[in-house]
Design an enzyme around this catalytic site. Structure first.
Site, short mmCIF file in Angstrom:
data_model
loop_
_atom_site.label_atom_id
_atom_site.label_comp_id
_atom_site.label_asym_id
_atom_site.label_seq_id
_atom_site.Cartn_x
_atom_site.Cartn_y
_atom_site.Cartn_z
N ASP A 152 -6.86 -1.55 -4.82
CA ASP A 152 -7.95 -1.22 -3.90
C ASP A 152 -8.90 -0.20 -4.52
O ASP A 152 -10.13 -0.32 -4.41
CB ASP A 152 -7.40 -0.64 -2.59
CG ASP A 152 -6.50 -1.60 -1.84
OD1 ASP A 152 -6.64 -2.83 -2.01
OD2 ASP A 152 -5.64 -1.12 -1.07
N ASP A 185 0.86 -1.18 0.00
CA ASP A 185 0.00 0.00 0.00
C ASP A 185 0.89 1.23 0.00
O ASP A 185 1.97 1.22 0.61
CB ASP A 185 -0.90 0.01 1.23
CG ASP A 185 -2.03 -1.01 1.14
OD1 ASP A 185 -2.47 -1.32 0.02
OD2 ASP A 185 -2.48 -1.49 2.19
#
Length: 174
Positions: free
Chosen positions: A153, A135
């Site tokens: 995402d 991330d």
């Protein structure tokens, strides 16, 4: 006399029928993996916060960081990468098996599920290769820090929202 069907023609037709989904999923997967590779090459792992090696885009609001998430959204099921990888694989297979029931022959559905499948595949690839999802998009809203996320995402969320919006406005069959 029975007419024989060339298996190559049938496979080609099936691929062409879902070309949008395949193209969008492949594009999302490629963009996701390329951005994660760039992050891994340019920022040390666990780079987070202002002044700790993160790239400040907008002070106090938006940073590029490098963190790993072994959980799902908001770190739900943290440390359960194998379970989440299994669920991702099962989800992709279920979408394939249920493609007719999901209406995936329609262009709008292919766009939505292309985003979702590309995102699922991107995070699945991370779990299988790295044991965690990379991330790197980090947003701060005053004292609230939104959970760090990535391209995969984003694609999953946009795909779900678009599919839900379309489903709500589509006429229901009797």
């Amino acid at each position: 006399m029975t007419k024989s069907v060339d298996p190559g023609v049938s496979l080609t037709w099936r691929f062409l029928k879902y070309w949008r989904l395949t193209a969008i999923a492949a594009s999302v997967l490629a963009a996701d993996q390329a951005t994660k590779a760039w992050i891994a090459a340019h920022l040390p792992f666990n780079t987070y916060g202002d002044g700790a090696g993160a790239i400040r885009v907008v002070r106090g609001f938006f940073y590029i960081v490098h963190v790993g998430n072994t959980g799902a959204a908001w770190s739900i099921l943290s440390g359960r990468s194998i379970l989440l990888a299994t669920l991702a694989g099962v989800t992709l297979v279920a979408i394939f098996i249920g493609r007719r029931a999901l209406g995936l022959a329609a262009p709008h559905a292919q766009a939505c599920f292309g985003l979702m499948c590309g995102g699922i595949a991107g995070n699945l690839a991370d779990r299988l290769v790295r044991g965690h999802v990379v991330d790197f998009l980090d947003f701060h809203f005053g004292t609230y820090v939104y959970p760090t996320f990535n391209v995969a995402d984003s694609a999953i969320c946009v795909g779900v929202v678009l599919y839900a919006a379309y489903s709500l406005k589509s006429p229901k069959s009797p």
